[in-house]
Design an enzyme around this catalytic site. Structure first.
Site, mmCIF file in Angstrom:
data_model
loop_
_atom_site.group_PDB
_atom_site.id
_atom_site.type_symbol
_atom_site.label_atom_id
_atom_site.label_comp_id
_atom_site.label_asym_id
_atom_site.label_seq_id
_atom_site.Cartn_x
_atom_site.Cartn_y
_atom_site.Cartn_z
ATOM 1 N N GLN A 1 -2.245 -1.162 10.239
ATOM 2 C CA GLN A 1 -1.631 -2.280 10.411
ATOM 3 C C GLN A 1 -0.170 -2.078 11.414
ATOM 4 O OE1 GLN A 1 -0.489 -3.822 6.493
ATOM 5 N NE2 GLN A 1 -2.639 -4.061 6.380
ATOM 6 N N HIS B 1 1.963 -1.641 5.757
ATOM 7 C CA HIS B 1 2.762 -2.815 5.658
ATOM 8 C C HIS B 1 3.924 -1.759 6.509
ATOM 9 C CE1 HIS B 1 0.650 -3.390 1.881
ATOM 10 N NE2 HIS B 1 -0.001 -4.055 2.985
ATOM 11 N N GLU C 1 4.638 -14.554 -0.340
ATOM 12 C CA GLU C 1 6.471 -15.266 -0.238
ATOM 13 C C GLU C 1 6.760 -16.176 0.287
ATOM 14 O OE1 GLU C 1 7.681 -12.041 -2.597
ATOM 15 O OE2 GLU C 1 6.747 -12.202 -4.461
ATOM 16 N N TYR D 1 13.830 -8.056 -4.481
ATOM 17 C CA TYR D 1 13.188 -8.626 -4.517
ATOM 18 C C TYR D 1 11.358 -9.066 -5.260
ATOM 19 C CZ TYR D 1 15.563 -11.896 -1.534
ATOM 20 O OH TYR D 1 16.657 -12.497 -1.609
ATOM 21 N N TYR E 1 -6.662 -5.819 -4.758
ATOM 22 C CA TYR E 1 -7.661 -6.499 -4.053
ATOM 23 C C TYR E 1 -8.775 -6.490 -4.711
ATOM 24 C CZ TYR E 1 -4.814 -6.459 0.021
ATOM 25 O OH TYR E 1 -3.682 -7.426 0.995
#
Lengths: 135, 373
Positions: B89, B153, B247, B257, B268
């Protein structure tokens, strides 16, 4: 003299092949499973089922079976545009994931030997290296 | 089956189904949409970031490592980028213009890089001066460490607060057990820097021993959407949850958080990550999506181009391939609607200087939403 050289060359070649095949298929599949979790699962699903209309399935995929080279090329360089998988048309983008040749070979071996897929032939890193961006 | 197995089975079935329960309000699709779209530029596979110089002159990042300047519909590759590490990613991520770009031509980018020479990569923030279609004076402002070959991420968006600071996020880099809750480690954080890259003296953890001083908030999984609320000035963020549990958060300094200690999502594979959706000292999301929409870029709309949408929040959905219009009332999500249903994976959305919504769609490029008169 000639036959000595030939034998020597043959021996070197055999050694090369031996070293080349150093990673057994089982190990390659196991390593490929980790790569799959990291880079493929989010779109293609934990069972290679894909997402209807968006991401083609890898489980029992006719495309994968018939277009092995194009599949490897797709992982290596990314792919886009329409393809047909098990009779369903897909027209998306698969980004180049930046995987190394060995990782691509491993993940291919994992995919080719899971979810009902079975392949007698092991994909090697050399095979991946040899595949160029365009045919 | 003995009774212990039976009850644990019952428990896990109940637990999993309660976690996987769809959150309200349900998404709706308008029957007769009163808008259409125009393609502003095509031929971009993953248009990650977008920054407008004028309405007809803007920058787009292509995740694979290209920065384009699009002037009057023609795209030119910008040269002079630092070496981009593309993996999973990660790659070239966001681009943003310095608040005084008109006088200093300075911009910021976030990207996966490896500058250490080991293996793997991590997210970095750079500034550079744009000269036509060339980057000059490229300067590294922050580099998350350590490098890793994990694909997941990286974040990331760049947002300015109008008070001389910038924010950017870095995801947990596929190491949720070590990174997000540890202030001494990068990853799973929102950072705040001065515009020159120095650390603001009033950052929340500047006096905390061993903490990375640039950290502004922590406990994040993968922040890929971030924007400043045009009216309140608050920093809003969206992040990808695992399966379920994406979120919306309002980011406050020093707050935790919760990832991965609390989440509304599951692995998953379907197994739980934690039993907790709330714990003391950890922030609750303003909203969570179950099922996951895979939220990418986000923006508030306050222009007068689309009167019915004024004040709404827009969030791109990668997995369901639409732009989500979120109607808020006193910071509660009261309505969710599909805009551009089935358009493709929506990577980014921004409001241009002309007040129009511009949407980055994978494989398509940049689309402009046009109201029908």
């Amino acid at each position: 003299m000639k036959w000595i050289i030939s034998t020597l060359l043959l021996g070197i070649h055999a050694l090369g092949v031996y070293l080349y095949q150093e990673k057994p298929l089982e190990q390659s599949i196991a390593d490929g499973a980790e790569i799959y979790q990291d880079f493929c699962l989010q779109c293609h699903g934990s069972k290679g089922e894909g997402v209807a209309g968006a991401f083609p399935p890898l489980a029992q995929s006719d495309y994968l079976k018939n277009e092995l080279e194009a599949s490897i090329r797709g992982i290596k360089y990314g792919m886009k545009g329409p393809i047909k998988v098990n009779g369903v048309k897909y027209d998306g983008v698969m980004a180049n994931q930046g995987l190394e040749a060995e990782e691509i070979a491993d993940v291919m071996n994992y995919v080719l030997n899971n979810w009902g897929n079975k392949s007698s032939k092991q994909i090697t890193p050399q095979e991946v290296v040899a595949i160029k961006k365009t045919k | 089956m003995n009774s212990k197995t039976f009850f644990s089975l019952i428990f896990s079935v109940t637990f999993l189904s309660s976690c996987a329960q769809e959150n309200t309000p349900k998404i709706t699709t308008p029957a007769n949409p009163n808008y259409s779209y125009e393609t502003v530029v095509s031929g971009i596979d993953i248009p990650w970031g977008m920054a407008f110089i004028t309405a007809n002159d803007f920058l787009v990042t292509e995740k694979s490592g290209e920065l384009y300047r699009v002037s009057a519909g023609t795209k030119t590759a910008v040269t002079g980028l630092p070496d981009i590490y593309v993996r999973g990613q990660g790659g070239l991520l966001d681009v943003a213009l310095h608040p005084e770009f008109t006088t200093n031509n300075t911009l910021y980018i976030t990207a996966g890089t490896n500058i250490e020479g080991d293996s793997g990569g991590n997210t970095a923030l750079y500034s550079a001066v744009l000269n036509g279609s060339q980057l000059e004076a490229v300067k590294l402002l922050y580099k998350a460490t350590p490098n890793t070959k994990k694909g997941q991420h990286w974040g990331s968006r760049i947002v300015f607060d109008g008070k001389g600071h910038l924010f950017f996020g870095v995801g947990d880099r596929g190491n949720r057990d070590e990174n997000p809750q540890d202030l001494g480690r990068d990853g799973g954080k929102i950072y705040r820097l001065n515009l020159d890259g120095s650390i603001p003296e009033d950052n929340p953890f500047v006096n905390e021993e061993g903490a990375k001083k640039a950290i502004y908030s922590y406990g994040h999984r993968n922040p890929q959407g971030m924007t400043l609320h045009p009216e309140t000035g608050a920093l809003w963020e969206t992040e990808h949850g695992p399966r379920g549990g994406d979120e919306i958060n309002i980011i406050s300094p020093g707050k935790n958080y919760g990832w991965p200690k609390i989440t509304y999502g599951i692995n998953y594979s379907g197994t739980p990550i934690t039993d907790d959706t709330a714990l003391p000292g950890m922030e609750q999301p303003l909203y969570y999506w179950v099922p996951s929409i895979a939220p990418s870029g986000m923006t508030f709309l306050y222009s007068d181009i689309y009167p019915e949408w004024k004040g709404n929040l827009f969030v791109g959905s990668l997995s369901f391939e639409y732009l989500e219009r979120v109607v808020l009332k006193n910071n509660t999500v009261v309505q969710r609607e599909k805009v551009l249903a089935d358009i493709g994976r929506v990577r980014n959305v921004v409001v241009g200087p002309d007040g129009y919504l511009y949407v980055g769609v994978e494989g398509k490029g940049i689309l402009k939403i046009v109201p029908q008169s």
